[in-house]
Write a protein that holds these residues in place. Structure first.
Motif, PDB file in Angstrom:
ATOM      1  N   GLU A 181      17.707  54.722  64.464  1.00 47.16           N
ATOM      2  CA  GLU A 181      18.159  55.777  63.562  1.00 47.16           C
ATOM      3  C   GLU A 181      17.153  56.931  63.523  1.00 47.16           C
ATOM      4  O   GLU A 181      17.537  58.093  63.491  1.00 47.16           O
ATOM      5  CB  GLU A 181      18.375  55.215  62.151  1.00 47.16           C
ATOM      6  N   GLU A 182      15.872  56.604  63.561  1.00 46.52           N
ATOM      7  CA  GLU A 182      14.858  57.665  63.565  1.00 46.52           C
ATOM      8  C   GLU A 182      14.864  58.429  64.883  1.00 46.52           C
ATOM      9  O   GLU A 182      14.669  59.648  64.905  1.00 46.52           O
ATOM     10  CB  GLU A 182      13.476  57.074  63.294  1.00 46.52           C
ATOM     11  N   LEU A 183      15.123  57.727  65.987  1.00 48.21           N
ATOM     12  CA  LEU A 183      15.241  58.405  67.274  1.00 48.21           C
ATOM     13  C   LEU A 183      16.418  59.370  67.271  1.00 48.21           C
ATOM     14  O   LEU A 183      16.324  60.493  67.764  1.00 48.21           O
ATOM     15  CB  LEU A 183      15.411  57.374  68.393  1.00 48.21           C
ATOM     16  N   ARG A 231      27.503  62.602  73.250  1.00 43.80           N
ATOM     17  CA  ARG A 231      28.736  61.820  73.073  1.00 43.80           C
ATOM     18  C   ARG A 231      29.572  62.388  71.922  1.00 43.80           C
ATOM     19  O   ARG A 231      30.795  62.520  72.038  1.00 43.80           O
ATOM     20  CB  ARG A 231      28.374  60.355  72.809  1.00 43.80           C
ATOM     21  N   THR A 232      28.917  62.708  70.818  1.00 39.08           N
ATOM     22  CA  THR A 232      29.631  63.294  69.680  1.00 39.08           C
ATOM     23  C   THR A 232      30.232  64.646  70.047  1.00 39.08           C
ATOM     24  O   THR A 232      31.384  64.944  69.717  1.00 39.08           O
ATOM     25  CB  THR A 232      28.671  63.452  68.488  1.00 39.08           C
ATOM     26  N   ARG A 233      29.465  65.448  70.766  1.00 35.97           N
ATOM     27  CA  ARG A 233      29.951  66.771  71.164  1.00 35.97           C
ATOM     28  C   ARG A 233      31.110  66.641  72.157  1.00 35.97           C
ATOM     29  O   ARG A 233      32.068  67.416  72.112  1.00 35.97           O
ATOM     30  CB  ARG A 233      28.797  67.577  71.757  1.00 35.97           C
ATOM     31  N   LEU A 234      31.035  65.669  73.049  1.00 35.57           N
ATOM     32  CA  LEU A 234      32.113  65.431  74.012  1.00 35.57           C
ATOM     33  C   LEU A 234      33.384  65.014  73.287  1.00 35.57           C
ATOM     34  O   LEU A 234      34.481  65.478  73.616  1.00 35.57           O
ATOM     35  CB  LEU A 234      31.683  64.347  75.001  1.00 35.57           C
ATOM     36  N   ARG A 235      33.241  64.148  72.323  1.00 32.08           N
ATOM     37  CA  ARG A 235      34.387  63.679  71.525  1.00 32.08           C
ATOM     38  C   ARG A 235      35.089  64.844  70.832  1.00 32.08           C
ATOM     39  O   ARG A 235      36.315  64.880  70.726  1.00 32.08           O
ATOM     40  CB  ARG A 235      33.902  62.656  70.499  1.00 32.08           C
ATOM     41  N   MET A 250      38.052  57.368  70.699  1.00 25.77           N
ATOM     42  CA  MET A 250      36.622  57.110  70.628  1.00 25.77           C
ATOM     43  C   MET A 250      36.167  57.073  69.172  1.00 25.77           C
ATOM     44  O   MET A 250      36.533  57.950  68.382  1.00 25.77           O
ATOM     45  CB  MET A 250      35.823  58.200  71.369  1.00 25.77           C
ATOM     46  N   HIS A 251      35.396  56.075  68.816  1.00 29.34           N
ATOM     47  CA  HIS A 251      34.816  56.015  67.483  1.00 29.34           C
ATOM     48  C   HIS A 251      33.813  57.165  67.308  1.00 29.34           C
ATOM     49  O   HIS A 251      33.238  57.657  68.283  1.00 29.34           O
ATOM     50  CB  HIS A 251      34.098  54.682  67.263  1.00 29.34           C
ATOM     51  N   ARG A 252      33.611  57.548  66.054  1.00 25.20           N
ATOM     52  CA  ARG A 252      32.665  58.637  65.793  1.00 25.20           C
ATOM     53  C   ARG A 252      31.260  58.270  66.277  1.00 25.20           C
ATOM     54  O   ARG A 252      30.545  59.105  66.810  1.00 25.20           O
ATOM     55  CB  ARG A 252      32.641  58.955  64.294  1.00 25.20           C
ATOM     56  N   ARG A 253      30.870  57.034  66.059  1.00 23.29           N
ATOM     57  CA  ARG A 253      29.577  56.554  66.548  1.00 23.29           C
ATOM     58  C   ARG A 253      29.807  55.414  67.531  1.00 23.29           C
ATOM     59  O   ARG A 253      30.717  54.599  67.340  1.00 23.29           O
ATOM     60  CB  ARG A 253      28.700  56.058  65.392  1.00 23.29           C
ATOM     61  N   ARG A 254      29.000  55.357  68.562  1.00 21.23           N
ATOM     62  CA  ARG A 254      29.088  54.274  69.542  1.00 21.23           C
ATOM     63  C   ARG A 254      28.788  52.945  68.859  1.00 21.23           C
ATOM     64  O   ARG A 254      27.765  52.810  68.162  1.00 21.23           O
ATOM     65  CB  ARG A 254      28.084  54.543  70.670  1.00 21.23           C
ATOM     66  N   VAL A 272      26.939  55.399  79.086  1.00 24.48           N
ATOM     67  CA  VAL A 272      27.004  55.613  77.645  1.00 24.48           C
ATOM     68  C   VAL A 272      28.444  55.883  77.224  1.00 24.48           C
ATOM     69  O   VAL A 272      28.885  55.452  76.174  1.00 24.48           O
ATOM     70  CB  VAL A 272      26.089  56.786  77.240  1.00 24.48           C
ATOM     71  N   VAL A 273      29.198  56.599  78.081  1.00 25.02           N
ATOM     72  CA  VAL A 273      30.627  56.858  77.857  1.00 25.02           C
ATOM     73  C   VAL A 273      31.348  56.655  79.178  1.00 25.02           C
ATOM     74  O   VAL A 273      30.888  57.118  80.228  1.00 25.02           O
ATOM     75  CB  VAL A 273      30.877  58.294  77.344  1.00 25.02           C
ATOM     76  N   ASP A 274      32.467  55.965  79.141  1.00 24.39           N
ATOM     77  CA  ASP A 274      33.339  55.809  80.307  1.00 24.39           C
ATOM     78  C   ASP A 274      34.761  55.718  79.767  1.00 24.39           C
ATOM     79  O   ASP A 274      35.196  54.666  79.305  1.00 24.39           O
ATOM     80  CB  ASP A 274      32.975  54.561  81.102  1.00 24.39           C
TER      81      ASP A 274
END
Length: 373
Positions: free
Chosen positions: A62-64, A179-183, A193-197, A217-219
């Motif tokens: 979460e900190e990363l 991933r969020t921006r792609l979604r 796609m879920h909001r968070r992986r 990470v996404v497929d």
């Protein structure tokens, strides 16, 4: 460029956090890599320095993610003031076919791609069905063009749009933001796609980054949309096979990179790797970069603040990008500079748009040496 880089101060870490440990500012020194540009004492890793520190300190996931999000937010105002959004839009508008974005970072180019080619048209009206049939016709022309068949001009190529998209970055946490921006960017992805992986992001180790095909990470959408954690200097995935292309492509039609040559240890090696994966003759490598400008005074300032900029962003903004690109064109077989522009007059030539191609062996034999430089 100098002003906008320091409009907002970098976030101050919590004193109790491992990130609070001081990071020494590297000092530039003369370099052979970039001609007159100084070389760094610290070698860039492809990640922002704050994220490198966070990973090394073993910060929790979460900190990363918060560190990556803070870095991404910190780019909003400088990019708006510098006019980089328009350049990102122009860069993405030139992309077509199977697209690879190298050093995709947090996905700041994603809102500007033409995603119509990766979306199924089920249930479409007659007008959209006609448009889909026209895209399919152009895709067939593109397939024939790749193998030396029928001719197709650049205007038709751009009408094809993006048939598949593969984004590669060395940082799993930056890819989490991408991933969020792609979604948000690709129509319909929010429904599947879920909001968070849900699964943990790939391990950010040298071994994981150097895996032959990287770590997915996404497929999604049948492999037409992918994000891959990999070290682009050593590992790049092949394009996906699509039903519209009977012969699986071995190379990409477009390779895009923005602000990547300043952020890797060996930019010449990265250019050679990208050249090895772009379609000969028809394919294009599109770069948006920053580096040394037109005037000595601004280059002196870039040198003076290079260490501070590296400490904040993890890149060396005083590299001579034009020199790096033209030297690569002399050494990488078939690599040619199609166009090199320095837009944004107020940036005094420090922002560059570059278009490259790789000539096939046949084309190299037909072209006189002067045209291949």
């Amino acid at each position: 460029m100098l002003v906008t880089s320091y409009i907002k101060s970098p976030p101050t870490p919590d004193p109790k956090s491992p990130l609070a440990s001081s990071v020494p500012t590297p000092t530039p020194r003369p370099s052979a890599i970039s001609g007159t540009a100084p070389q760094e004492d610290a070698i860039p890793t492809g990640r922002p320095s704050t994220l490198v520190t966070a990973v090394a300190a073993g910060c929790p996931d979460e900190e990363l993610r918060q560190t990556a999000e803070a870095f991404d937010r910190g780019l909003n105002l400088p990019e708006w003031l510098m006019g980089l959004r328009g350049l990102r839009r122009e860069l993405a508008a030139r992309a077509y076919g199977h697209v690879l974005e190298v050093a995709v970072g947090t996905g700041r180019n994603m809102p500007y791609y033409d995603w119509t080619g990766v979306i199924a048209s089920g249930g479409a009206g007659e007008a959209e069905a006609r448009a889909q049939r026209e895209r399919e016709r152009l895709v067939k022309l593109l397939d024939q063009h790749r193998w030396g068949g029928s001719k197709i001009d650049q205007a038709q190529l751009h009408q094809v749009g993006v048939l598949s998209f593969t984004g590669v970055d060395i940082s799993a946490d930056m890819l989490g933001i991408a991933r969020t921006r792609l979604r948000d960017a690709v129509p319909g992805l929010k429904r599947i796609m879920h909001r968070r992986r849900l699964e943990p992001l790939p391990e950010q180790s040298a071994a994981a980054a150097a895996a032959p095909e990287g770590s997915l990470v996404v497929d999604t959408l049948g492999g037409r949309v992918r994000l891959v954690m990999a070290d682009a200097q050593n590992t790049l995935p092949l394009p996906p096979a699509l039903p519209s292309s009977p012969t699986p492509p071995e190379k990409y039609d477009t390779i895009v990179q923005s602000f990547g040559l300043c952020s890797v240890a060996d930019p010449a090696q990265l250019l050679a790797h990208m050249a090895s994966l772009v379609q000969p003759d028809t394919g294009r490598i599109l770069l948006l970069e920053h580096g040394r400008g037109w005037y000595d005074w601004i280059n002196h300032k870039l040198d003076e603040y290079a260490g501070r900029h590296f400490q904040r962003y993890g890149c060396w903004w005083n590299r001579d990008i034009e020199c790096i690109v033209r030297e690569a064109a002399k050494t990488v077989p078939g690599l040619e500079v199609v166009k090199l522009e320095r837009p944004l007059l107020l940036q005094a030539g420090t922002t560059l748009l570059v278009e490259l191609r790789v000539a096939s062996t046949k084309q190299q034999q037909q072209s006189p040496p002067a045209e291949r430089q």
